[in-house]
Design an enzyme around this catalytic site. Structure first.
Site, PDB file in Angstrom:
ATOM      1  N   HIS A   1      52.080  52.133 -36.381  1.00 39.15           N
ATOM      2  CA  HIS A   1      50.890  52.662 -37.062  1.00 39.15           C
ATOM      3  C   HIS A   1      49.631  51.965 -36.558  1.00 39.15           C
ATOM      4  CE1 HIS A   1      52.824  54.652 -40.844  1.00 39.15           C
ATOM      5  NE2 HIS A   1      53.393  55.022 -39.710  1.00 39.15           N
TER       6      HIS A   1
ATOM      7  N   TYR B   1      46.194  54.337 -49.034  1.00 42.99           N
ATOM      8  CA  TYR B   1      45.932  53.459 -50.183  1.00 42.99           C
ATOM      9  C   TYR B   1      44.830  54.132 -51.001  1.00 42.99           C
ATOM     10  CZ  TYR B   1      48.453  49.508 -48.005  1.00 42.99           C
ATOM     11  OH  TYR B   1      49.405  48.689 -47.461  1.00 42.99           O
TER      12      TYR B   1
ATOM     13  N   PRO C   1      52.042  43.019 -53.592  1.00 43.00           N
ATOM     14  CA  PRO C   1      52.399  43.729 -52.356  1.00 43.00           C
ATOM     15  C   PRO C   1      51.280  44.567 -51.726  1.00 43.00           C
ATOM     16  CG  PRO C   1      53.477  44.732 -54.258  1.00 43.00           C
ATOM     17  CD  PRO C   1      52.781  43.516 -54.760  1.00 43.00           C
TER      18      PRO C   1
ATOM     19  N   LYS D   1      51.882  41.613 -47.167  1.00 40.38           N
ATOM     20  CA  LYS D   1      51.904  40.306 -46.504  1.00 40.38           C
ATOM     21  C   LYS D   1      53.174  39.484 -46.714  1.00 40.38           C
ATOM     22  CE  LYS D   1      48.397  40.290 -44.190  1.00 40.38           C
ATOM     23  NZ  LYS D   1      49.062  41.218 -43.319  1.00 40.38           N
TER      24      LYS D   1
ATOM     25  N   TYR E   1      45.019  42.684 -42.263  1.00 45.62           N
ATOM     26  CA  TYR E   1      46.170  43.560 -42.476  1.00 45.62           C
ATOM     27  C   TYR E   1      47.159  43.452 -41.314  1.00 45.62           C
ATOM     28  CZ  TYR E   1      48.750  47.582 -44.293  1.00 45.62           C
ATOM     29  OH  TYR E   1      49.732  48.398 -44.823  1.00 45.62           O
TER      30      TYR E   1
HETATM   31  P1  RFL Z   1      63.962  36.771 -50.499  1.00 40.37           P
HETATM   32  O1  RFL Z   1      63.931  38.072 -49.788  1.00 40.37           O
HETATM   33  O2  RFL Z   1      63.723  36.781 -51.966  1.00 40.37           O
HETATM   34  O3  RFL Z   1      65.346  36.075 -50.169  1.00 40.37           O
HETATM   35  C1  RFL Z   1      65.807  34.943 -50.874  1.00 40.37           C
HETATM   36  C2  RFL Z   1      67.310  34.925 -50.782  1.00 40.37           C
HETATM   37  O4  RFL Z   1      67.809  33.743 -51.412  1.00 40.37           O
HETATM   38  C3  RFL Z   1      68.926  34.090 -52.203  1.00 40.37           C
HETATM   39  N1  RFL Z   1      69.063  33.062 -53.250  1.00 40.37           N
HETATM   40  C4  RFL Z   1      70.007  32.097 -53.253  1.00 40.37           C
HETATM   41  N2  RFL Z   1      71.009  31.824 -52.401  1.00 40.37           N
HETATM   42  C5  RFL Z   1      71.830  30.765 -52.679  1.00 40.37           C
HETATM   43  N3  RFL Z   1      71.688  29.984 -53.800  1.00 40.37           N
HETATM   44  C6  RFL Z   1      70.681  30.233 -54.687  1.00 40.37           C
HETATM   45  N4  RFL Z   1      70.537  29.461 -55.774  1.00 40.37           N
HETATM   46  C7  RFL Z   1      69.778  31.334 -54.427  1.00 40.37           C
HETATM   47  N5  RFL Z   1      68.715  31.846 -55.082  1.00 40.37           N
HETATM   48  C8  RFL Z   1      68.291  32.887 -54.354  1.00 40.37           C
HETATM   49  C9  RFL Z   1      68.596  35.482 -52.729  1.00 40.37           C
HETATM   50  O5  RFL Z   1      69.753  36.208 -53.122  1.00 40.37           O
HETATM   51  C10 RFL Z   1      67.931  36.099 -51.507  1.00 40.37           C
HETATM   52  O6  RFL Z   1      68.837  36.755 -50.659  1.00 40.37           O
HETATM   53  O7  RFL Z   1      62.897  35.738 -49.879  1.00 40.37           O
HETATM   54  P2  RFL Z   1      62.397  35.568 -48.348  1.00 40.37           P
HETATM   55  O8  RFL Z   1      63.543  35.516 -47.417  1.00 40.37           O
HETATM   56  O9  RFL Z   1      61.421  34.467 -48.383  1.00 40.37           O
HETATM   57  O10 RFL Z   1      61.645  36.948 -48.023  1.00 40.37           O
HETATM   58  C11 RFL Z   1      60.451  37.306 -48.669  1.00 40.37           C
HETATM   59  C12 RFL Z   1      60.340  38.828 -48.763  1.00 40.37           C
HETATM   60  O11 RFL Z   1      61.518  39.361 -49.313  1.00 40.37           O
HETATM   61  C13 RFL Z   1      59.129  39.266 -49.624  1.00 40.37           C
HETATM   62  O12 RFL Z   1      58.017  38.435 -49.372  1.00 40.37           O
HETATM   63  C14 RFL Z   1      58.710  40.724 -49.330  1.00 40.37           C
HETATM   64  O13 RFL Z   1      59.706  41.615 -49.705  1.00 40.37           O
HETATM   65  C15 RFL Z   1      57.398  41.060 -50.069  1.00 40.37           C
HETATM   66  N6  RFL Z   1      57.013  42.461 -49.919  1.00 40.37           N
HETATM   67  C16 RFL Z   1      56.365  42.917 -48.783  1.00 40.37           C
HETATM   68  N7  RFL Z   1      56.126  42.083 -47.759  1.00 40.37           N
HETATM   69  C17 RFL Z   1      55.544  42.530 -46.619  1.00 40.37           C
HETATM   70  O14 RFL Z   1      55.322  41.745 -45.716  1.00 40.37           O
HETATM   71  N8  RFL Z   1      55.188  43.851 -46.433  1.00 40.37           N
HETATM   72  C18 RFL Z   1      55.396  44.763 -47.399  1.00 40.37           C
HETATM   73  O15 RFL Z   1      55.115  45.934 -47.170  1.00 40.37           O
HETATM   74  C19 RFL Z   1      55.979  44.307 -48.642  1.00 40.37           C
HETATM   75  N9  RFL Z   1      56.238  45.171 -49.610  1.00 40.37           N
HETATM   76  C20 RFL Z   1      57.302  43.382 -50.913  1.00 40.37           C
HETATM   77  C21 RFL Z   1      56.892  44.746 -50.730  1.00 40.37           C
HETATM   78  C22 RFL Z   1      57.990  43.005 -52.058  1.00 40.37           C
HETATM   79  C23 RFL Z   1      58.252  43.936 -53.012  1.00 40.37           C
HETATM   80  N10 RFL Z   1      58.931  43.469 -54.160  1.00 40.37           N
HETATM   81  C24 RFL Z   1      60.055  44.077 -54.712  1.00 40.37           C
HETATM   82  C25 RFL Z   1      58.662  42.136 -54.654  1.00 40.37           C
HETATM   83  C26 RFL Z   1      57.164  45.687 -51.676  1.00 40.37           C
HETATM   84  C27 RFL Z   1      57.821  45.291 -52.822  1.00 40.37           C
HETATM   85  C28 RFL Z   1      58.060  46.363 -53.813  1.00 40.37           C
HETATM   86  C1  PHB Z   2      56.228  49.761 -48.398  1.00 40.44           C
HETATM   87  O1  PHB Z   2      56.372  50.643 -47.521  1.00 40.44           O
HETATM   88  O2  PHB Z   2      57.154  49.440 -49.163  1.00 40.44           O
HETATM   89  C2  PHB Z   2      54.905  49.112 -48.569  1.00 40.44           C
HETATM   90  C3  PHB Z   2      53.902  49.365 -47.661  1.00 40.44           C
HETATM   91  C4  PHB Z   2      52.658  48.764 -47.817  1.00 40.44           C
HETATM   92  C5  PHB Z   2      52.445  47.911 -48.870  1.00 40.44           C
HETATM   93  C6  PHB Z   2      53.462  47.629 -49.773  1.00 40.44           C
HETATM   94  C7  PHB Z   2      54.705  48.237 -49.625  1.00 40.44           C
HETATM   95  O3  PHB Z   2      51.216  47.356 -49.030  1.00 40.44           O
END
Ligand code: RFL
Ligand code: PHB
Length: 393
Positions: A72, A201, A295, A299, A387
């Protein structure tokens, strides 16, 4: 059991760190509490910055991303019934972003780790890290119903926001800075082609909305909803009608999303949080274990990747020179980037959402800021640079 680097958590940060260390010839063990399919199916991020894509490629995890990821070159901002596109490459030094879901990044990294890397244990739940300030920290965990220990040279907590590694930093050393928001996101996955080839957005008086995608056939859509919303209160039809209302364009009253079966529906709270420092003794924190962003700026996953890139380089530096210099500056190096991303995520969130208590004055300020981005290349470049991701330290 013993290893050089004990990694708690097999999410994106733990798995990418294990891969980078493996490529550098440094051994590690990953302990993940959940089972493999749970970790692979968890719906989360969708946007990868240029630097995240570059590191996945150079780590040998870019093949499917290059085949299936969608490149994109911009986003659309919709507000006040109008649409404005922000072009990334022209404003941000040629950088762009990729739509490639976190689920897919995780699947690719798990497959590589199991085929070529060191041990990765699922169903291994860590209780605590002992001796963070000693030469041999020990991870205590339960696996196959038995209590076990992993003795390490270093421990990295990649265990997310609800993890236990943070507790290894004593309370008198640790400070957490936090902010909550008076709204959540209702997120859906739908078997419907994206209505537009870039993300939209939308600011509207009815609240924020975001149109994203997972593939040319699958849409990912989000609506701002009040905290505590029960997804069951939102029928599919109500969701589509509300999305259409929030994306409405004055110049094209017939504009509608393409509808299709909704295959997943969930409500996500929003939070900003940073824990400092990101290191105590021989325990390091990376990714969501150290910081959370709302989110809206896309980031979280990219910050997690940036942390482990810095950390993997620091371990390589230690191995080749014997110097802990880069490990010693890890926390400060990462926190500079983290706070910039915190600010950007906060800015995107508060500029685009409607606070239930906001006044007409506040709404006018938001629209004025969005207009500034639409009319000033400087303001647009500030958005585009953040971004697409600021260059790594
Ligand atoms: P995670 O993914 O939470 O992984 C942590 C892992 O640790 C395990 N764990 C344990 N394991 C052993 N012993 C324990 N006591 C433990 N406690 C926990 C868990 O089961 C898990 O597998 O953290 P990590 O690796 O730092 O990754 C971070 C990302 O997952 C998170 O920042 C992103 O998903 C945030 N996020 C987005 N980030 C982006 O860069 N671009 C996006 O478009 C974006 N969209 C989003 C998002 C997060 C969202 N939610 C649900 C919070 C959209 C959403 C909806
Ligand atoms: C997504 O595709 O899940 C998504 C994209 C952009 C955002 C957050 C989530 O800012």
């Amino acid at each position: 059991m013993r290893t050089t680097v004990g990694i708690i958590g097999g999410g994106p940060s733990g798995l990418l760190l294990a891969r980078l260390l493996h490529n550098a010839g440094i051994d590690s063990v990953v302990l993940e509490s959940r089972d493999r399919s749970y970790v692979e199916q968890r719906q989360r991020a969708g946007i990868l910055e240029q630097a995240t894509v570059d590191v996945l490629r150079s780590a040998g995890a870019g093949a499917r991303l290059d085949r299936e990821g969608l490149v994109h070159d911009g986003i659309e901002l919709r507000y006040d019934g109008r649409a404005h596109r922000v072009d990334f490459p022209s404003l941000a030094d040629g950088r762009r972003v990729w739509v490639y879901a976190q689920t897919e990044v995780v699947k690719d990294l798990i497959a590589l780790q199991l085929a070529e890397g060191g041990p990765l244990f699922f169903g291994a739940e860590v209780q605590a890290v002992d001796g963070a300030d000693t030469e041999r920290p020990v991870i205590r965990y339960t696996h196959d119903g038995r209590e076990q220990t992993l003795t390490c040279d270093y421990v990295v907590g990649c265990d997310g926001f609800h993890g236990v590694a943070r507790n290894a930093v004593p309370e008198h050393v640790r400070t957490t800075y936090e902010r909550t928001y008076p709204y959540s996101w209702l997120g859906i996955l739908a078997e419907a082609p994206p209505v537009h080839d870039e993300l939209i957005y939308a600011h509207s008086e009815r609240g924020f909305a975001l149109a994203s995608m997972r593939s040319p056939q699958v849409s990912r859509l989000y609506l701002q909803v009040p905290n505590g919303t029960d997804p069951a209160d939102w029928s599919d039809e109500r969701i589509w009608d509300e999305l259409d209302a929030r994306f409405a364009l004055d110049a094209d009253p017939e504009w509608r999303l393409k509808r299709g079966p909704v295959t997943a529906k969930s409500v996500l709270p929003m939070r900003s949080s940073v824990t400092e420092p990101m290191r105590y003794g021989r325990v390091f924190l990376a990714g969501d274990a150290a910081h959370i962003v709302p989110p809206t700026g896309a980031k979280g996953l990219n910050l997690a990747a940036a942390d482990v890139i810095v950390l993997a380089r620091a371990f390589e530096h230690l191995r080749s020179t014997g110097s802990t210099e880069q490990l010693d500056t890890y926390s400060d190096t990462c926190l500079r980037r983290v706070w910039r991303a915190e600010h950007f995520s906060y800015f995107m969130t508060t500029t685009l959402h409607t606070d239930p208590e906001q006044s007409g004055f506040d709404t006018r300020l938001q629209l004025s800021q969005l207009d500034r981005i639409a009319t000033s290349p400087h303001a647009a470049a500030e958005l585009a640079e953040n971004y697409t991701g600021l260059p790594l330290a």
